[in-house]
Design an enzyme around this catalytic site. Structure first.
Site, PDB file in Angstrom:
ATOM      1  N   HIS A 166      64.155 118.132  27.403  1.00  0.00           N
ATOM      2  CA  HIS A 166      65.262 117.159  27.357  1.00  0.00           C
ATOM      3  C   HIS A 166      65.990 117.261  26.014  1.00  0.00           C
ATOM      4  O   HIS A 166      67.220 117.331  25.961  1.00  0.00           O
ATOM      5  CB  HIS A 166      64.722 115.733  27.507  1.00  0.00           C
ATOM      6  CG  HIS A 166      64.284 115.372  28.890  1.00  0.00           C
ATOM      7  ND1 HIS A 166      64.947 115.774  30.019  1.00  0.00           N
ATOM      8  CD2 HIS A 166      63.248 114.604  29.321  1.00  0.00           C
ATOM      9  CE1 HIS A 166      64.338 115.283  31.088  1.00  0.00           C
ATOM     10  NE2 HIS A 166      63.300 114.565  30.685  1.00  0.00           N
TER      11      HIS A 166
ATOM     12  N   HIS B  74      58.020 118.693  28.716  1.00  0.00           N
ATOM     13  CA  HIS B  74      59.020 117.935  29.471  1.00  0.00           C
ATOM     14  C   HIS B  74      60.012 117.262  28.521  1.00  0.00           C
ATOM     15  O   HIS B  74      61.232 117.402  28.675  1.00  0.00           O
ATOM     16  CB  HIS B  74      58.315 116.884  30.340  1.00  0.00           C
ATOM     17  CG  HIS B  74      59.222 116.077  31.193  1.00  0.00           C
ATOM     18  ND1 HIS B  74      59.387 116.309  32.545  1.00  0.00           N
ATOM     19  CD2 HIS B  74      60.017 115.011  30.911  1.00  0.00           C
ATOM     20  CE1 HIS B  74      60.252 115.447  33.042  1.00  0.00           C
ATOM     21  NE2 HIS B  74      60.641 114.635  32.072  1.00  0.00           N
ATOM     22  N   GLU B  75      59.492 116.546  27.548  1.00  0.00           N
ATOM     23  CA  GLU B  75      60.365 115.834  26.616  1.00  0.00           C
ATOM     24  C   GLU B  75      61.096 116.793  25.679  1.00  0.00           C
ATOM     25  O   GLU B  75      62.264 116.581  25.340  1.00  0.00           O
ATOM     26  CB  GLU B  75      59.554 114.807  25.809  1.00  0.00           C
ATOM     27  CG  GLU B  75      58.901 113.714  26.652  1.00  0.00           C
ATOM     28  CD  GLU B  75      59.903 112.931  27.482  1.00  0.00           C
ATOM     29  OE1 GLU B  75      61.073 112.801  27.053  1.00  0.00           O
ATOM     30  OE2 GLU B  75      59.520 112.457  28.566  1.00  0.00           O
TER      31      GLU B  75
END
Length: 205
Positions: free
Chosen positions: A27, A23-24
């Protein structure tokens, strides 16, 4: 997850780790591709878990089953369109989680693992879907608020004003279980949809 449940933690750990780290990383990768050097300078263009895990957030995950990863620093002024750029960066995290959940269903259909391995594989799908659905809620600082902000344009000033209080609002909604009314049914619907899509791809094996 009960407090300090070793077996529950063992089963959930792979899903939690994959969900949070990817997820990170998503980003950071999208921000970098859009021209923002901030995530790269902060060492976030990596799949190394320690670069993304927040000590306090990870501890709360282990103890209470709810926590957070280290937010990726992003400077929207590097983007050609700051609002659209932030929306793309924000959406990258949940979309990655949904893709991972779908691939997990495909693996499940093809492999049909049993025992603790089977439970761990199921947890990968479930955790990733819940993380995606939760983050897509339009409440600052969640990813959904960045996407909504881009669509609102000049009329989205109220979201900016809510930003300083967003974290407190999210915690309040979680503590009072208000989010459960939306989160659980939405996540269940997404899980069913992804499972069906995976079955269509694999032939329902």
């Amino acid at each position: 997850m009960p407090l300090f449940d070793p077996l529950g933690l063992l089963v959930a750990a792979p899903g939690l780790l994959l969900a949070l780290v990817l997820h990170e990383y998503a980003h950071a990768r999208v921000a970098d591709r859009l021209g923002d050097p901030t995530p790269r300078a902060a060492g976030r263009l990596t799949l190394e878990p320690l670069a993304h895990l927040d000590p306090v957030g990870t501890l709360l995950l282990v103890v209470f089953g709810f926590g957070w990863a280290k937010p990726v620093p992003v400077n929207p002024w590097y983007f050609r369109n700051p609002l659209a750029g932030m929306a793309l960066v924000a959406a990258a995290g949940p979309v990655t989680n949904l893709v991972l959940a779908f691939l997990t269903f495909v693996v499940w259909d093809l492999w049909q693992p049993a025992g603790l391995v089977g439970l761990a594989v199921q947890h990968v799908a479930v955790i990733n879907v819940y993380l995606a659905v939760f983050n897509l809620m339009p409440i600052p600082p969640l990813d959904g608020s960045r996407v909504l902000r881009a669509f609102l344009g000049r009329s989205g000033g109220w979201l900016d004003a809510l930003e300083p209080y967003g974290g407190l609002l999210v915690m309040l909604l979680l503590i009072t279980n208000v989010l459960d009314v939306v989160l659980f049914p939405a996540a269940a619907a997404v899980l069913e949809g992804l499972s069906g899509a995976a079955a269509a791809v694999t032939g329902g094996r």
